[in-house]
Design an enzyme around this catalytic site. Sequence first.
Site, short mmCIF file in Angstrom:
data_model
loop_
_atom_site.label_atom_id
_atom_site.label_comp_id
_atom_site.label_asym_id
_atom_site.label_seq_id
_atom_site.Cartn_x
_atom_site.Cartn_y
_atom_site.Cartn_z
CB ALA A 1 -11.29 -35.45 15.45
NE ARG A 2 -15.40 -40.75 16.25
CZ ARG A 2 -15.57 -40.94 14.94
NH1 ARG A 2 -15.70 -39.90 14.02
NH2 ARG A 2 -15.41 -42.06 14.12
CD GLU B 1 -22.45 -35.49 16.63
OE1 GLU B 1 -22.46 -36.52 15.52
OE2 GLU B 1 -21.33 -35.28 16.99
CG ASP C 1 0.48 -38.36 15.71
OD1 ASP C 1 0.84 -39.25 16.48
OD2 ASP C 1 -0.33 -38.43 14.98
CG HIS D 1 -20.69 -36.16 12.93
ND1 HIS D 1 -20.78 -36.84 14.02
CD2 HIS D 1 -19.78 -36.62 12.12
CE1 HIS D 1 -19.73 -37.78 14.11
NE2 HIS D 1 -18.98 -37.57 12.68
#
Length: 317
Positions: free
Chosen positions: A230-231, A259, A169, A283
């Site tokens: 996450a995404r 999705e 990160d 999700h």
Amino acid sequence: MKILIADKFPARWKEVLTKQGHTLTDHPELDENTLPAAIKDNEILIVRSTKVPAAVLDAGTALKLVIRAGAGYDTIDTAHAAQKGIAVCNCPGTNSIAVAELAMGLMLSLDRRLFHNTRDLRAGIWNKAEYSKSKGIFGRTLGIIGLGHIGQEVAKRAAAFGMKITAYDPFASTDIFEKMHITPQTDIYQLAAVCDIITVHLPDTPQTHGLFNKKFFDAMKPGATFINTARGGLVVTADLVDAIKNKQIRAALDVYEHEPKAADKTFDYAPFAGLENFYGTHHIGASTEQAQDAVAERAVEIINEYASTGKFLFKVN
């Protein structure tokens, strides 16, 4: 204030808002196509997964504040909102533990093949020899990509399991790495090469969209585990499927590149069909009662601060 709630929101916090004198319109079934007609003269819009494109913002002639009842806000056109003088606020940190718990659950489920165990047991099949072949996660190297609120909560839990933790990160301070005894990596490919398990906790931005592709999966160890809570847009599905088939990568996803909408009842499972090394959930990362209550409490805090002082807490645009 006049508030439109366009997603699920805990009943007790709706009661709190009503008792405080706010006027609520509750339509959790709304989506990006039906929102423009429903926004009318509401001053505040609360959403979870419902998209808020420019058309919704343009239709909200009285709209002053959009609250994302959660952390990520990539479903909201924040730039267009800023142009129109509409604040967008999120609720950071409120669902981090819930997502971290799911990431750990998926990690353990893949390692012990809990779904397969249960499936066979329900079919009357006893196969102790096969399901005794778990690797275990103690002493394994966990790579965390994205060391924000959720990534840090995962690190705490992984440490309790005796895992070695490394992370990438570029925005995290060196203090976080040192305090949590996490080894930093210079890029995601270096991380992929040394990890037994990788978990992703990034927003979906132009810089991160499709970041987990063939190049990344090629860098992973054969047989390693990849988890994304996450995404969905972070992962190129076809490349992940290829890695599952050809590198024996084990993968668990809670989010997907393509999705269904919240109201849909079907999911195109075809890309993952027949993949024994794939686990998936719906999700649900942030969907615990604890998390939703914390998110709603934070949303109410944002509303009341704006109503009383005109200030926007946790403004992101």
